[in-house]
Design a protein around this motif. Structure first.
Motif, PDB file in Angstrom:
ATOM      1  N   ARG A 143      97.099  67.669  28.833  1.00 34.97           N
ATOM      2  CA  ARG A 143      96.944  66.223  28.874  1.00 34.97           C
ATOM      3  C   ARG A 143      96.480  65.704  27.518  1.00 34.97           C
ATOM      4  N   LEU A 144      95.573  66.443  26.968  1.00 37.69           N
ATOM      5  CA  LEU A 144      95.027  66.063  25.676  1.00 37.69           C
ATOM      6  C   LEU A 144      96.120  66.041  24.606  1.00 37.69           C
ATOM      7  N   LEU A 145      96.900  67.082  24.621  1.00 37.23           N
ATOM      8  CA  LEU A 145      97.905  67.216  23.570  1.00 37.23           C
ATOM      9  C   LEU A 145      99.061  66.256  23.788  1.00 37.23           C
ATOM     10  N   LEU A 146      99.188  65.765  25.011  1.00 38.06           N
ATOM     11  CA  LEU A 146     100.233  64.784  25.244  1.00 38.06           C
ATOM     12  C   LEU A 146      99.868  63.435  24.656  1.00 38.06           C
ATOM     13  N   THR A 168     102.308  66.761  10.027  1.00 39.63           N
ATOM     14  CA  THR A 168     103.742  66.908  10.258  1.00 39.63           C
ATOM     15  C   THR A 168     103.984  67.377  11.689  1.00 39.63           C
ATOM     16  N   GLU A 169     105.198  67.230  12.075  1.00 43.55           N
ATOM     17  CA  GLU A 169     105.587  67.670  13.411  1.00 43.55           C
ATOM     18  C   GLU A 169     105.378  69.177  13.534  1.00 43.55           C
ATOM     19  N   GLU A 170     105.619  69.865  12.447  1.00 43.14           N
ATOM     20  CA  GLU A 170     105.442  71.319  12.424  1.00 43.14           C
ATOM     21  C   GLU A 170     104.005  71.692  12.751  1.00 43.14           C
ATOM     22  N   GLN A 171     103.092  71.012  12.084  1.00 44.91           N
ATOM     23  CA  GLN A 171     101.678  71.307  12.304  1.00 44.91           C
ATOM     24  C   GLN A 171     101.312  71.074  13.756  1.00 44.91           C
ATOM     25  N   ARG A 172     101.814  69.977  14.262  1.00 44.64           N
ATOM     26  CA  ARG A 172     101.494  69.659  15.646  1.00 44.64           C
ATOM     27  C   ARG A 172     101.988  70.759  16.573  1.00 44.64           C
ATOM     28  N   GLN A 173     103.193  71.203  16.303  1.00 40.03           N
ATOM     29  CA  GLN A 173     103.757  72.226  17.189  1.00 40.03           C
ATOM     30  C   GLN A 173     102.956  73.528  17.112  1.00 40.03           C
ATOM     31  N   SER A 174     102.583  73.870  15.913  1.00 42.21           N
ATOM     32  CA  SER A 174     101.846  75.130  15.778  1.00 42.21           C
ATOM     33  C   SER A 174     100.498  75.040  16.493  1.00 42.21           C
ATOM     34  N   ARG A 210      99.883  73.219  19.058  1.00 39.92           N
ATOM     35  CA  ARG A 210     100.126  73.290  20.510  1.00 39.92           C
ATOM     36  C   ARG A 210     100.357  74.726  20.938  1.00 39.92           C
ATOM     37  N   ARG A 211     101.121  75.420  20.119  1.00 37.42           N
ATOM     38  CA  ARG A 211     101.343  76.830  20.453  1.00 37.42           C
ATOM     39  C   ARG A 211     100.013  77.566  20.524  1.00 37.42           C
ATOM     40  N   TYR A 212      99.190  77.262  19.559  1.00 32.95           N
ATOM     41  CA  TYR A 212      97.918  77.977  19.463  1.00 32.95           C
ATOM     42  C   TYR A 212      97.012  77.656  20.649  1.00 32.95           C
ATOM     43  N   ILE A 213      96.858  76.381  20.862  1.00 39.49           N
ATOM     44  CA  ILE A 213      95.875  75.984  21.883  1.00 39.49           C
ATOM     45  C   ILE A 213      96.331  76.371  23.277  1.00 39.49           C
TER      46      ILE A 213
END
Lengths: 367, 97
Positions: free
Chosen positions: A217-220, A244-250, A252-255
């Motif tokens: 929910r937080l990441l959304l 960047t979008e890249e950073q965001r994705q990484s 999300r993957r991490y968390i």
């Protein structure tokens, strides 16, 4: 004639007039002048004794030497204007740089600024490798401690303990003023994205305490990229221009993937492997924070014994919860010290087949 | 006689006013600076450590008297005289004889 009149007047008042060589006005004037010069004398004497005399004297001479030059083509010191550009020494690499280039250089050299954050994180990651071997013992304690809330986070009872812990910790650090309310909303499970980010913003390990749904929910709602330096999550919107979008994705993957990572790492060899092999942020934070956590624990006890009336209702609920959590914490205190001496217990805990969600700290303390 | 004038001046507050006026005038005309320079000279002569207030007063006072410019002196005298005359009128009004 005026004088004689005056004399006559004062003759009336004074029975015995004095024969003066000077007129009375002159006398008065002289007296006034004498008083003034006496004042000057005293002033000068004072300045002599105080030491001001010397200073003033030197000042006079110095003034001649350092007179302001008023000539065309020269500055006030009489020097021709030079084209001199300032140079700064980089505190990191000790190179001389033009002042105008200093800020961009710092960004590159010290890993500040947006673009260089990744570079810096790489460098940090390589550095921490050798740090780990040095401080392995301490780290182990810290990490077993930090992992427990993760395991028990689904237990409703346990949650408030974690949040109050956070509360006291953040209060200690004094980073965010509104943490208490944010953490209480978090414990209710109804906190919106922004507030729960604030809770976590004092350190990445906070995310461990959030459930997977909470994280999603937080990441959304937020950008969520973890800053290299502040170790805080970005609380801006999903389209935040800083990351960047890249950073965001990484991130999300991490968390979202952190939990499974932990399990995998813990199980096979029976030792708790520092997750900082994966991520630098947690490591650096936890490293310094182990003691702080313990401190905050003791503070927490004090706080809860002392605090009877809380301003906000959410706060009060969290504290009542934490009262029964407190007993657990107390049992945990001595346990921690035990662990320092012998390592096996936390490992047993980790390996216990009962499943991570089932193992409470209470059980561990008994086992 | 002198004492009574003094008393009148002090009682009426005129003395303070005169003093203030004189101070300003003397600063304006550079008397103070001159005297200060002379003071410094005296201090240098006597030695910074050994100078006393008495030394300074005995040396400075006569110098101060002679350094007062004539026009300042004249103006002050005029003013004192005017004041005394005014006082005389007042007293003669009060005490008829």
């Amino acid at each position: 004639m005026v004088d004689s009149e005056l004399l006559g007047m004062f003759d009336i008042e004074n029975e015995t007039p004095k024969s003066e060589t000077r007129s009375p006005e002159e006398d008065v004037l002289e007296e006034l002048v004498d008083e003034l010069s006496l004042g000057l004398c005293i002033e000068m004497h004072r300045s002599c004794k105080i030491g001001m005399f010397k200073i003033e004297e030197e000042d006079d001479e110095a003034l001649k030497d350092f007179k302001i030059v008023d000539q065309p083509g020269l500055d006030v010191f009489g020097q021709p204007p030079l084209k001199k550009h300032l140079e700064c020494v980089c505190p990191s690499c000790h190179r001389n740089l033009a002042a105008s280039r200093f800020a961009p250089h710092l960004a590159k050299c010290m890993g500040m600024g947006r673009n260089s954050s990744r570079l810096a994180s790489k460098r940090l990651a390589s550095n921490t490798g050798k740090l780990d071997s040095d401080e392995d013992d301490e780290r182990d304690i810290d990490w077993t401690y930090a992992l427990q809330p993760t395991r028990t986070r689904r237990m409703k009872k346990e949650k408030p303990v974690v949040t109050t812990l956070k509360k006291s910790k953040t209060a200690k650090f004094g980073k965010n003023g509104d943490i208490p309310s944010a953490s209480s909303t978090n414990s209710d499970g109804s906190g919106n994205g922004a507030s729960s980010v604030k809770v976590g913003s004092s350190g990445t390990p906070m995310y461990d305490t959030l459930s997977l749904e909470d994280r999603k929910r937080l990441l959304l709602t937020t950008c969520g990229v973890i800053s290299e330096h502040t170790k805080k999550m970005c609380t801006k919107s999903l389209r935040c221009p800083q990351h960047t979008e890249e950073q965001r994705q990484s991130v999300r993957r991490y968390i979202l993937g952190l939990e499974t990572d932990d399990r995998v790492r813990v199980r096979p060899d029976g030792t708790v492997i520092d997750p900082d092999d994966i991520q630098v942020d947690i490591d650096t934070y936890e490293d310094g924070d182990g003691q702080a956590l313990r401190d905050s624990l003791s503070r927490l006890r004090q706080y809860e014994t002392s605090s009877s009336g809380n301003p906000s209702p959410t706060d009060s609920t969290s504290t009542t919860y934490s009262n029964d959590g407190q007993t657990k914490k107390r049992k945990k205190g001595p346990k921690l010290t035990q662990r320092k001496k012998k390592r096996p217990p936390p490992l047993r805990l980790v390996q216990s087949p009962g499943g991570h969600g089932d193992v409470t700290q209470y059980d561990i303390a008994n086992g | 006689m002198k004492a009574s004038i003094n008393q009148t001046l002090i009682e009426s507050g005129e003395k303070e006013r005169l003093k203030e006026m004189l101070r300003n005038k003397l600063i304006e005309c550079g008397w103070r600076d001159q005297l200060k320079a002379y003071c410094k000279e005296v201090v240098r002569r006597k030695g910074l450590k050994h100078v006393t207030v008495d030394d300074l007063v005995t040396e400075i006072t006569p110098k101060g008297r002679e350094l007062v410019p004539d026009d300042v002196k004249k103006e002050l005298l005029h003013r004192i005289r005017a004041f005394l005359a005014q006082q005389k009128e007042l007293t003669s009004d009060k005490i008829p004889y």
